[in-house]
Design a protein around this motif. Structure first.
Motif, mmCIF file in Angstrom:
data_model
loop_
_atom_site.group_PDB
_atom_site.id
_atom_site.type_symbol
_atom_site.label_atom_id
_atom_site.label_comp_id
_atom_site.label_asym_id
_atom_site.label_seq_id
_atom_site.Cartn_x
_atom_site.Cartn_y
_atom_site.Cartn_z
ATOM 1 N N PRO A 195 -43.941 -52.473 75.292
ATOM 2 C CA PRO A 195 -43.046 -51.443 74.869
ATOM 3 C C PRO A 195 -42.437 -51.350 75.894
ATOM 4 C CG PRO A 195 -44.913 -50.278 73.870
ATOM 5 C CD PRO A 195 -45.388 -51.398 74.742
ATOM 6 N N ASP A 196 -42.995 -51.715 77.163
ATOM 7 C CA ASP A 196 -42.158 -51.503 78.205
ATOM 8 C C ASP A 196 -41.057 -52.081 79.131
ATOM 9 O OD1 ASP A 196 -43.712 -52.757 79.304
ATOM 10 O OD2 ASP A 196 -44.459 -51.206 80.946
ATOM 11 N N ALA A 197 -40.953 -53.338 77.963
ATOM 12 C CA ALA A 197 -39.989 -54.763 78.361
ATOM 13 C C ALA A 197 -38.972 -55.296 78.696
ATOM 14 C CB ALA A 197 -40.491 -56.148 77.511
ATOM 15 N N SER A 241 -30.661 -48.337 72.774
ATOM 16 C CA SER A 241 -31.453 -48.632 73.484
ATOM 17 C C SER A 241 -31.130 -47.118 74.343
ATOM 18 C CB SER A 241 -30.013 -48.905 74.388
ATOM 19 O OG SER A 241 -30.750 -49.619 75.910
ATOM 20 N N SER A 242 -32.809 -47.313 75.820
ATOM 21 C CA SER A 242 -33.470 -46.335 76.008
ATOM 22 C C SER A 242 -32.380 -45.490 77.516
ATOM 23 C CB SER A 242 -35.018 -45.791 76.040
ATOM 24 O OG SER A 242 -35.088 -47.097 76.793
ATOM 25 N N ASP A 243 -30.924 -46.845 77.754
ATOM 26 C CA ASP A 243 -30.483 -46.417 78.304
ATOM 27 C C ASP A 243 -29.214 -46.025 78.868
ATOM 28 O OD1 ASP A 243 -28.767 -47.252 81.054
ATOM 29 O OD2 ASP A 243 -29.101 -49.139 81.093
ATOM 30 N N PRO A 244 -28.608 -44.910 79.004
ATOM 31 C CA PRO A 244 -27.838 -44.170 78.678
ATOM 32 C C PRO A 244 -26.279 -45.113 79.110
ATOM 33 C CG PRO A 244 -28.919 -43.169 79.552
ATOM 34 C CD PRO A 244 -29.588 -43.901 79.637
ATOM 35 N N ASP A 245 -26.583 -46.040 79.625
ATOM 36 C CA ASP A 245 -25.707 -47.326 79.721
ATOM 37 C C ASP A 245 -25.320 -47.733 78.794
ATOM 38 O OD1 ASP A 245 -25.191 -45.438 81.859
ATOM 39 O OD2 ASP A 245 -26.187 -46.404 83.268
#
Length: 216
Positions: free
Chosen positions: A33-35, A61-65
């Motif tokens: 999952p963290d890949a 995406s968990s990345d807000p950017d």
């Protein structure tokens, strides 16, 4: 996780698991999952004959950017859409041989060209001689856990390219009726018990009705 493809995955490969049976309606999540911060989800509307009508592929995406991207296949209009760009599939796909039995196709998105082929149910996209992405097949086992599909990207790609590759790797499979989740023995036995009970109750009721109402 061992790839079902012939080519060995490089250590830098990014693998996603497809933890369900219906390729057109499932999450596609990084494994482990963290890949990757990215994840995908497919949703397919089908007709009563199981023919696909509209497939949507959403990337989050968990990345807000990183902004969400939506792609899709409109099977009636025969178009592909990615991030608002709509293209006729006939313009994106071409045969690589004259044989109607050969499923190998060349796909083009922007300036990139990919050759998609299949071997033993495994779909592979290559750019030149390099393997870019591999979608493994579902393998059913009668006495142990089924091997569900995996999707592996062998090189770094933009999110839009990833959406495109997922769509073209799924393209042929989505034309087929969806794979069904197997019924467990317990559920099958339960259904059988319910049917048997209903039959017995029905027979008893019929016999009682016949006995009480028959003319002596």
């Amino acid at each position: 996780m061992t790839s079902q493809s012939d080519a060995k995955s490089p250590s830098s490969a990014l693998t996603f698991s497809l933890p369900d049976y219906d390729l057109g309606n499932m999450p596609i999540v990084p494994d482990p999952p963290d890949a990757s911060p990215l994840s995908f989800a497919t949703a397919t509307e089908r007709s009563f004959t199981d023919a696909p009508k509209l497939t949507t592929l959403t990337m989050t995406s968990s990345d807000p950017d990183i902004k969400p991207i939506v792609g899709g296949l409109d099977w009636k209009k025969k178009t592909m859409e990615i991030n608002g760009k709509i293209k006729p599939i006939a313009e994106l796909k071409s045969k690589t041989s004259g044989s109607s039995f050969d499923l190998t196709r060349e796909w083009t998105w922007g300036t990139s060209k990919y050759v998609v082929s299949t071997k033993k149910g495994v779909w592979m996209a290559k750019r030149g001689e390099d393997s870019i992405a591999v979608l493994t097949r579902l393998i059913r086992h009668p006495f142990k856990k089924d091997e569900l599909r995996t999707l592996t990207f062998h090189v770094n790609l933009s999110e839009e390219e990833m959406i495109f590759l997922i769509l073209i790797l799924m393209y042929q499979d989505l034309k087929l009726p969806p794979d069904q989740r197997p019924v467990t023995f317990k559920a099958a036995a339960g259904d059988a018990a319910v049917n048997t009970t209903a039959t017995v109750v029905g027979n008893v009721a019929t016999a009682g009705l016949t006995s009480c109402c028959s003319i002596q």
